[in-house]
Scaffold this motif. Structure first.
Motif, PDB file in Angstrom:
ATOM      1  N   ALA A 316      29.890  94.447  40.817  1.00 51.81           N
ATOM      2  CA  ALA A 316      30.605  93.277  41.664  1.00 51.81           C
ATOM      3  C   ALA A 316      32.632  92.855  40.944  1.00 51.81           C
ATOM      4  O   ALA A 316      32.380  93.190  40.173  1.00 51.81           O
ATOM      5  CB  ALA A 316      30.195  91.432  41.676  1.00 51.81           C
ATOM      6  N   GLY A 317      33.480  93.333  41.759  1.00 52.46           N
ATOM      7  CA  GLY A 317      34.677  92.524  41.402  1.00 52.46           C
ATOM      8  C   GLY A 317      35.411  91.501  41.791  1.00 52.46           C
ATOM      9  O   GLY A 317      36.283  90.770  41.270  1.00 52.46           O
ATOM     10  N   ASP A 318      33.966  90.189  41.564  1.00 49.35           N
ATOM     11  CA  ASP A 318      35.067  89.179  42.133  1.00 49.35           C
ATOM     12  C   ASP A 318      34.766  88.534  40.929  1.00 49.35           C
ATOM     13  O   ASP A 318      33.380  88.627  40.229  1.00 49.35           O
ATOM     14  CB  ASP A 318      33.594  88.368  42.826  1.00 49.35           C
ATOM     15  N   PRO A 319      35.562  88.133  40.270  1.00 48.08           N
ATOM     16  CA  PRO A 319      35.798  86.609  39.164  1.00 48.08           C
ATOM     17  C   PRO A 319      34.467  85.677  38.898  1.00 48.08           C
ATOM     18  O   PRO A 319      33.473  85.857  40.230  1.00 48.08           O
ATOM     19  CB  PRO A 319      37.244  85.973  38.830  1.00 48.08           C
ATOM     20  N   VAL A 320      34.001  84.890  37.731  1.00 50.12           N
ATOM     21  CA  VAL A 320      32.967  84.857  38.127  1.00 50.12           C
ATOM     22  C   VAL A 320      33.285  83.124  37.503  1.00 50.12           C
ATOM     23  O   VAL A 320      32.637  82.915  37.017  1.00 50.12           O
ATOM     24  CB  VAL A 320      31.790  85.125  37.414  1.00 50.12           C
ATOM     25  N   GLN A 321      34.263  83.465  36.997  1.00 49.09           N
ATOM     26  CA  GLN A 321      35.330  82.131  35.814  1.00 49.09           C
ATOM     27  C   GLN A 321      34.688  80.400  36.474  1.00 49.09           C
ATOM     28  O   GLN A 321      34.957  80.974  37.912  1.00 49.09           O
ATOM     29  CB  GLN A 321      36.006  82.343  35.253  1.00 49.09           C
TER      30      GLN A 321
ATOM     31  N   PHE B 120      35.757  92.583  30.783  1.00 51.75           N
ATOM     32  CA  PHE B 120      35.155  91.667  32.006  1.00 51.75           C
ATOM     33  C   PHE B 120      36.463  90.807  31.828  1.00 51.75           C
ATOM     34  O   PHE B 120      36.692  90.253  32.627  1.00 51.75           O
ATOM     35  CB  PHE B 120      34.649  90.973  31.081  1.00 51.75           C
ATOM     36  N   ARG B 123      38.310  92.314  34.592  1.00 48.58           N
ATOM     37  CA  ARG B 123      37.663  91.555  36.315  1.00 48.58           C
ATOM     38  C   ARG B 123      37.368  90.469  36.460  1.00 48.58           C
ATOM     39  O   ARG B 123      38.072  89.903  37.535  1.00 48.58           O
ATOM     40  CB  ARG B 123      37.038  92.115  35.723  1.00 48.58           C
ATOM     41  N   ASN B 124      37.248  89.472  34.973  1.00 44.23           N
ATOM     42  CA  ASN B 124      37.809  88.328  35.332  1.00 44.23           C
ATOM     43  C   ASN B 124      38.853  87.334  35.544  1.00 44.23           C
ATOM     44  O   ASN B 124      38.905  85.835  36.281  1.00 44.23           O
ATOM     45  CB  ASN B 124      36.390  87.792  34.634  1.00 44.23           C
ATOM     46  N   LEU B 125      39.379  88.027  34.448  1.00 43.20           N
ATOM     47  CA  LEU B 125      40.735  87.187  33.826  1.00 43.20           C
ATOM     48  C   LEU B 125      41.824  88.390  35.010  1.00 43.20           C
ATOM     49  O   LEU B 125      43.278  87.191  35.171  1.00 43.20           O
ATOM     50  CB  LEU B 125      41.068  87.195  33.087  1.00 43.20           C
TER      51      LEU B 125
END
Lengths: 321, 321
Positions: A316-321, B120, B123-125
């Motif tokens: 998955a490419g979406d951020p999760v924060q 991560f 990808r997340n930041l």
């Protein structure tokens, strides 16, 4: 997911190796709705052994009237042949009639199933605690005469659905009564899954004071309240070396509301693999076996590891924060 | 089931009290499919506080583009009024823009969300590890200037879905970088749930060597591999006193295949109640809150305790042996 995980890191107070006492074919399958054919049961045991498990409870000689799921015990053992014999392939025997049938099948190890509470004894064994010990006495004596290894399960050790709390000394009394018959190993059952770590420590200490050391004691936790692995970790740190588990988390206890069944063998192996504790088990082979059994039963495995290793991580490419 | 269970028995090495850092309203709801209205979110926080939780992360000021579930952060805080302010009511802020919005809402505590791995972080930041620390520096500095309490989450501390194992010293480096900015508390995230007890001990020891003691460190375990409670027990025995949990087991990580989400607060409280460790939480009130939230979300709670306490024990009469 890279199977380079879990990362290896030794944990304080854990042993070099642990014996997993696999109860899936008996405790697991007896509590499943679906009844699987004898040859599937035998194949299940073979696959568990192939995955590296050494100690497998293969079936039960309880009356088919009570547990129709395991009515084919003799057939399963006939199919297994030599693989079903040995001191690490126990079968459950409820009474002398069950023992007779087990002996006819050539087993070399049996397990009896006692209770820590009066109410459960009355409901499950149809007699009081004292009378149930009397009933088990000739079963154990004749087993010993036949050279069998004998395990004593004690259920409701950490709480009872009717009686609520169960005093630790009362549990110890029940354990001593059964072990005094001459059993080789004790298994402490948290049948309804309410136990917590301090309670585990307290019971093991009470047993030690009564002469039943951790070298003769196994633990059998259900995960109904999510406590099974934390309790297992606690027991291991207290010196226990035999842990009951059910591959794929098969089974449950019909008396425990929304029972989630036994500790899943895979979840236990994940923890022990991470800590570098030897079990002999190939986790991937075990997970494959659980997937295969889930197909036979027509429902997914409740084991978290089995679910998590179900495939590769979604990229998955979406951020999760 | 008598709520005389779990039985009380102190466990070796556990403290007298533990602070549960409740992440359900933020980490839980941001990872749920269903989007609940702002007034339900505010009501959720109120019910959690009524149940005795003291530390609740109320929402997130991450871009609504990334987390539409929490786009109404300002509205939730306006609804909460004074209850949403205080050093034990943090909100997540991803960057300076998020901090601006949080300050406008009058919060007194914030959390930033870093990474232990390069992949991560990218990808997340949307930037590398070093660049992400640069991004957080003014967020922390301005938070301190405004008198806010600041928490630093570090994700992927026990494994990464792309990189696999994550060396403990690499995690420690990431933690030191963020704590050196001046954060008050660290939260070690097992984002994909692969950690095991020895790994937890190793990371806590590495942090101690680097000057980050257990008095400044919280733990945040996901239960994807069933390890969350055993890991929490291990962290508590190592001296950690702050444990992240999500009421009802809300949420999960979209990067972890079949993620089963955060450690359920109820399962944690069950263990701590059993051990006589004070949390201030009324378990029955918390379970009632999870049932209410499950209705809002239209799906049952994954918490084992919530499932098990779903009603009275069925008085089944059949033997289970």
């Amino acid at each position: 997911m890279s199977r380079a995980l879990p990362q290896r890191a030794p944990a304080v107070g854990l042993p070099e190796s642990v014996t997993i006492y696999e109860v899936g074919p008996r405790d697991g399958l007896q509590n499943e709705q679906a009844v699987v054919p004898a040859e599937v049961k035998a194949q299940f045991v073979r696959r568990l052994l192939d995955a590296g498990l050494t100690t497998v409870e293969t079936t039960s000689f309880v009356s088919p009237r009570w547990v129709p799921q395991l009515a084919d015990a003799a057939e399963v053992l006939a199919d297994l042949g030599e693989l079903g014999r040995g001191r690490d392939r126990p079968v459950l025997v409820p009474n002398e009639r069950g023992l007779d049938r087990a002996l006819e099948s050539g087993v070399q190890a049996v397990a009896i199933f006692g209770s820590a509470t009066e109410t459960f004894a009355q409901r499950n064994l149809g007699r009081g605690l004292a009378e149930s010990v009397e009933m088990f006495a000739p079963v154990v004596r004749r087993s010993q005469e036949a050279g069998l290894w004998v395990r004593a399960y004690v259920s409701m050790c950490f709480g009872d659905p009717w009686e609520g709390p169960v005093p630790v000394e009362q549990v110890a009394d029940a354990c001593v009564s059964l072990m005094d018959l001459g059993c080789d190993q004790l298994s402490l059952g948290d049948t309804i899954g309410t136990g917590t770590p301090g309670h585990v420590e307290a019971l093991l200490e009470a047993l030690e004071r009564r002469g039943i050391g951790v070298d003769r004691t196994g633990v059998h936790f259900h995960d109904t309240y999510g406590q099974a692995l934390a309790n297992t970790l606690t027991a291991l740190r207290a010196g226990v070396r035999v842990v009951d588990a059910s591959t794929g988390g098969l089974g449950g206890c019909p008396y425990a509301k929304s029972a989630t069944g036994n500790l899943a063998t895979e979840d236990l192996v994940w923890m022990l693999d991470g800590a570098g504790v030897r079990t002999g088990v190939d986790l991937d082979a075990l997970v494959a076996t659980s997937r295969w059994m889930a197909q036979q039963l027509g429902r997914p495995s409740p084991s978290r590891v089995v679910k998590a290793l179900g495939g590769d991580v979604a990229d998955a490419g979406d951020p999760v924060q």
